[in-house]
Design a protein around this motif. Structure first.
Motif, PDB file in Angstrom:
ATOM      1  N   HIS A  35      55.309  40.928  36.496  1.00 20.09           N
ATOM      2  CA  HIS A  35      56.295  41.963  36.839  1.00 20.09           C
ATOM      3  C   HIS A  35      55.703  43.337  36.615  1.00 20.09           C
ATOM      4  N   GLY A  36      55.878  44.228  37.597  1.00 18.72           N
ATOM      5  CA  GLY A  36      55.478  45.617  37.443  1.00 18.72           C
ATOM      6  C   GLY A  36      56.680  46.481  37.130  1.00 18.72           C
ATOM      7  N   GLY A  37      56.483  47.784  37.203  1.00 17.26           N
ATOM      8  CA  GLY A  37      57.574  48.697  36.901  1.00 17.26           C
ATOM      9  C   GLY A  37      58.687  48.634  37.918  1.00 17.26           C
ATOM     10  N   ALA A  38      58.332  48.525  39.196  1.00 19.50           N
ATOM     11  CA  ALA A  38      59.349  48.486  40.243  1.00 19.50           C
ATOM     12  C   ALA A  38      59.139  47.329  41.203  1.00 19.50           C
ATOM     13  N   CYS A  39      58.051  46.595  41.036  1.00 16.17           N
ATOM     14  CA  CYS A  39      57.751  45.522  41.976  1.00 16.17           C
ATOM     15  C   CYS A  39      56.864  44.493  41.289  1.00 16.17           C
ATOM     16  N   PRO A  40      56.833  43.257  41.789  1.00 15.36           N
ATOM     17  CA  PRO A  40      55.876  42.279  41.260  1.00 15.36           C
ATOM     18  C   PRO A  40      54.453  42.681  41.633  1.00 15.36           C
ATOM     19  N   LEU A  41      53.512  42.401  40.740  1.00 17.02           N
ATOM     20  CA  LEU A  41      52.114  42.742  40.962  1.00 17.02           C
ATOM     21  C   LEU A  41      51.285  41.479  41.123  1.00 17.02           C
ATOM     22  N   LEU A  42      50.445  41.499  42.116  1.00 16.14           N
ATOM     23  CA  LEU A  42      49.493  40.418  42.350  1.00 16.14           C
ATOM     24  C   LEU A  42      48.162  40.847  41.749  1.00 16.14           C
ATOM     25  N   VAL A  43      47.631  40.032  40.828  1.00 13.75           N
ATOM     26  CA  VAL A  43      46.343  40.315  40.194  1.00 13.75           C
ATOM     27  C   VAL A  43      45.357  39.254  40.670  1.00 13.75           C
ATOM     28  N   VAL A  44      44.237  39.712  41.227  1.00 11.33           N
ATOM     29  CA  VAL A  44      43.293  38.818  41.896  1.00 11.33           C
ATOM     30  C   VAL A  44      41.907  38.997  41.297  1.00 11.33           C
ATOM     31  N   HIS A  45      41.236  37.871  41.048  1.00 10.57           N
ATOM     32  CA  HIS A  45      39.814  37.903  40.703  1.00 10.57           C
ATOM     33  C   HIS A  45      39.038  37.459  41.936  1.00 10.57           C
ATOM     34  N   ASP A  46      38.081  38.296  42.341  1.00 15.82           N
ATOM     35  CA  ASP A  46      37.300  37.963  43.536  1.00 15.82           C
ATOM     36  C   ASP A  46      35.906  38.548  43.408  1.00 15.82           C
ATOM     37  N   ARG A  47      34.930  37.722  43.504  1.00 14.88           N
ATOM     38  CA  ARG A  47      33.531  38.114  43.501  1.00 14.88           C
ATOM     39  C   ARG A  47      33.174  39.008  42.315  1.00 14.88           C
ATOM     40  N   SER A  49      35.103  40.836  40.408  1.00 16.60           N
ATOM     41  CA  SER A  49      35.947  42.009  40.163  1.00 16.60           C
ATOM     42  C   SER A  49      37.414  41.609  40.125  1.00 16.60           C
ATOM     43  N   VAL A  50      38.228  42.501  39.509  1.00 18.78           N
ATOM     44  CA  VAL A  50      39.661  42.249  39.394  1.00 18.78           C
ATOM     45  C   VAL A  50      40.416  43.360  40.135  1.00 18.78           C
ATOM     46  N   PHE A  51      41.436  42.961  40.864  1.00 21.43           N
ATOM     47  CA  PHE A  51      42.233  43.901  41.651  1.00 21.43           C
ATOM     48  C   PHE A  51      43.708  43.629  41.400  1.00 21.43           C
ATOM     49  N   ALA A  52      44.506  44.688  41.436  1.00 18.24           N
ATOM     50  CA  ALA A  52      45.952  44.543  41.280  1.00 18.24           C
ATOM     51  C   ALA A  52      46.643  45.287  42.417  1.00 18.24           C
ATOM     52  N   LEU A  53      47.577  44.596  43.053  1.00 18.52           N
ATOM     53  CA  LEU A  53      48.281  45.158  44.196  1.00 18.52           C
ATOM     54  C   LEU A  53      49.754  44.790  44.130  1.00 18.52           C
ATOM     55  N   PRO A  99      50.150  49.237  48.220  1.00 16.03           N
ATOM     56  CA  PRO A  99      49.918  50.047  47.016  1.00 16.03           C
ATOM     57  C   PRO A  99      49.146  49.236  45.968  1.00 16.03           C
ATOM     58  N   THR A 100      48.290  49.897  45.249  1.00 17.54           N
ATOM     59  CA  THR A 100      47.473  49.236  44.230  1.00 17.54           C
ATOM     60  C   THR A 100      47.818  49.768  42.843  1.00 17.54           C
ATOM     61  N   ALA A 101      47.379  49.035  41.821  1.00 17.22           N
ATOM     62  CA  ALA A 101      47.590  49.440  40.429  1.00 17.22           C
ATOM     63  C   ALA A 101      46.245  49.430  39.704  1.00 17.22           C
ATOM     64  N   PRO A 102      46.089  50.272  38.696  1.00 12.94           N
ATOM     65  CA  PRO A 102      44.825  50.276  37.941  1.00 12.94           C
ATOM     66  C   PRO A 102      44.676  49.026  37.083  1.00 12.94           C
ATOM     67  N   VAL A 103      43.428  48.691  36.780  1.00 11.58           N
ATOM     68  CA  VAL A 103      43.093  47.496  35.988  1.00 11.58           C
ATOM     69  C   VAL A 103      42.186  47.913  34.839  1.00 11.58           C
TER      70      VAL A 103
END
Length: 607
Positions: A35-47, A49-53, A99-103
């Motif tokens: 859960h994010g502040g206003a929306c669910p966040l998808l956190v992905v590990h790929d190659r 690196s980690v990304f949050a969207l 939209p993305t989020a910092p990691v």
């Protein structure tokens, strides 16, 4: 490529950050949702690196964790929109960016993501997306960008200005899209937030549709410094180039007037005189488009006149006039009749000058303009001028007479005949507005010729009122079968327009509402809602705006009520439609509010 399974993680959080788990746990799962502040966040590990969207696909909100990742690209499996993981940028312009989020990977090996999302291009995101939506003519992108810019606190007039300038550069000539946008923008001060959003969306997407596939405008330049720039000289040139259909000459003359500091009122007079050299040019559209261009400049600012005003010239020089139509020549030669009247204009203007400003018989003149004798109609106009009626007075009476042609329209006519009545009314409204714009200038008979053209057009379409539809609330129509409460009447009006054949009922409901003394502004907002929810043509938007403007000239007296009855009947005659654009606008609204557009399968709800 990684695919989601049961991959949601328990989460800890601070004010700004959410603990996802350890990096090793994320590597094992491939992706997880928190859960994010206003929306669910998808956190992905790929190659490595980690990304949050944002976990919601920006196209229609589908959960992105049900998609797939390969080679740094996240694919949504609903409509196969594809996004770069690092920036959230879309490869498919119809889908929008995610939209993305910092990691952060902290010293204890825990992985944290920011609770708030944002766009890689920051504050410019929605401005860029609005330009993309216009360029690609993608309704959903336009709707989301309008909402995004409004959420940023953007002035709605700034959105209108940007769309008008886009249309001016991406289409060779003023179009119906810009006319629609200006008409709806004029209504914005009277609309609640939801209807204001719909008005902006409907107007801007019309500009995009108008420009799609059209050649871009070729800019022209004013004449070199030192050319004569007196308004009288420029006016003669503009009328000459219009008469011989020389577009380049007409545009360069107009640009020279603008570059030389000619006042807005004087420029309006130049164009009004040139347009009036033809009778009811282009079915009234030529004059109406000139008026809407000036109203667009009221929004965009006069400094944009060199960009916007030249776009009306192509239609001005190419328009056909009534003098080229047999209906204006036979069985009565209306052209000769008007020419005789024009010869009397200078003397009548001189006679009425001392009494200017005190003449008030607008309703009486309107009744005379609805007569069956064109000579008597011309004589009534001349008499009013001699008695002190100014151009704006004539325009007001003329517009009311044209509105009655719509209010009295017999439904036994062909449906397409509604447009004949509509064109007459919107032309007469445009004439009224332009005459108000030039009211401070010295008397010029050339500026009043269009009033006579409009009056002859009112005469020519008299057959649409044979027999006239009975005005609701008059001639024994007591309306006791209708509610009295304002809310019930407005609700009944919208419900009536959900089905075809409600022209009479719509008029009666509006008459009942106004007759009960209820607030006109709430009715205007409801009329706007009735139009904005439909896939309405630009004529309907024109009719609404012109009717509201003319009603305000009169207020809640019989004449003002008749005008809004005319609007209601016209709108009802063109309702309902499939309402596809409303669906698009509401999808964008729900996405902006974070509402789901689908149901998750049981067991897959986000924690």
């Amino acid at each position: 490529m990684s695919r989601p399974g049961d991959n949601r993680a328990p989460q800890a959080l601070t004010d700004d950050w959410i603990r996802v788990g350890t990096l090793e746990e994320l590597k094992a799962k491939g992706m997880t949702v928190v859960h994010g502040g206003a929306c669910p966040l998808l956190v992905v590990h790929d190659r490595g690196s980690v990304f949050a969207l944002d976990n919601r696909c920006p196209h229609l909100g589908f959960p992105l964790h049900r998609g797939s990742v390969e080679d740094g690209i996240l694919t949504c499996h609903w409509h196969h929109a594809r996004f770069e993981l690092a920036s959230g940028g879309t490869f498919d312009l119809w889908a929008d960016d995610v939209p993305t989020a910092p990691v952060e990977l902290r010293d204890d090996g825990a992985l944290w993501v920011g609770r708030r999302t944002g766009y890689a291009d920051g504050d410019a995101h929605w401005r860029n997306r609005l330009r993309e939506g216009l360029a690609q003519n993608i309704g959903l992108v336009i709707a989301k960008a309008v909402l995004g810019r409004l959420a940023e606190g953007a002035d709605p007039q700034a959105l209108v200005r940007d769309a008008l300038l886009f249309g001016a550069s991406h289409r060779d000539g003023w179009g119906t899209g810009q006319t629609t946008l200006v008409a709806l923008a004029n209504l914005l001060p009277s609309l609640p937030a939801d209807e204001a959003y719909l008005a902006l969306y409907q107007g801007i997407r019309r500009v995009a549709a108008d420009c799609e596939g059209e050649p871009a405008r070729r800019d022209r330049e004013p004449l070199a410094d030192g050319a004569p720039q007196a308004p009288a000289q420029l006016g003669r040139w503009l009328r000459h180039w219009t008469a011989v259909r020389h577009r380049d000459g007409a545009e360069r003359t107009l640009l020279t007037a603008l570059a030389g500091g000619t006042s807005p009122a004087e420029v309006a007079a130049l164009l009004l005189a040139a347009a009036s050299d033809r009778y009811f040019a282009d079915g009234g559209h030529a004059l109406d488009f000139i008026n809407k261009a000036f109203e667009g400049l009221d929004i965009a600012g006069w400094d944009q006149a060199p960009a916007l005003l030249p776009t009306v010239i192509e239609q001005l020089v190419s328009a056909r006039g009534g003098e080229e139509s047999n209906a204006w020549r036979q069985p009565v030669d209306l052209i000769a009749l008007c020419a005789d009247a024009f010869a009397e204009l200078p003397a009548k203007l001189e006679a009425g000058r001392a009494k200017r400003g005190v003449w008030r018989d607008h309703a009486g003149l309107a009744r005379a303009l609805l007569g069956d004798d064109p000579a008597a109609i011309a004589a009534a106009l001349l008499a009013a001028i001699g008695e002190g009626a100014g151009g704006a007075d004539l325009g007001r009476a003329l517009a009311y007479a044209a509105a009655l042609r719509v209010a009295w329209f017999g439904t036994a006519n062909e449906h397409s005949d509604w447009d004949a009545a509509h064109h007459c009314f919107t032309y007469c409204n445009a004439m009224h507005q332009l005459l108000k714009r030039v009211a401070g200038l010295p008397d010029d008979p050339a500026l009043l010729r269009g009033v006579f053209h409009g009056a002859m057009r009112v005469y020519l379409i008299r057959f649409l009122n044979v027999p006239p539809a009975r005005l609701p609330g008059e001639a024994g129509d007591r309306q006791d079968d209708l509610p009295t409460e304002a809310a019930a009447l407005l609700e009944a009006f919208l419900a009536a327009l959900d089905r075809q054949g409600s022209v009479k009922l719509a008029g009666r409901l509006v008459a009942r509402y106004l007759g009960q003394g209820h607030a006109a502004e709430a009715l205007v907002a409801t009329l706007a809602r009735a139009v904005l929810r439909e896939d309405a043509g630009f004529h309907t938007c024109q009719m609404l705006e012109a009717g509201v403007r003319q009603h305000r000239e009169w207020g809640n007296v019989a004449e003002g009520r008749h005008i809004l009855i005319a609007v209601a009947r016209y709108v009802a005659a063109h309702s309902p439609t499939p309402r596809a654009q409303l669906q698009t606008a509401m999808v964008a609204r729900r996405l902006s509010l974070g509402q789901a557009l689908h149901d998750e399968p049981e067991g897959e709800a986000e924690e």
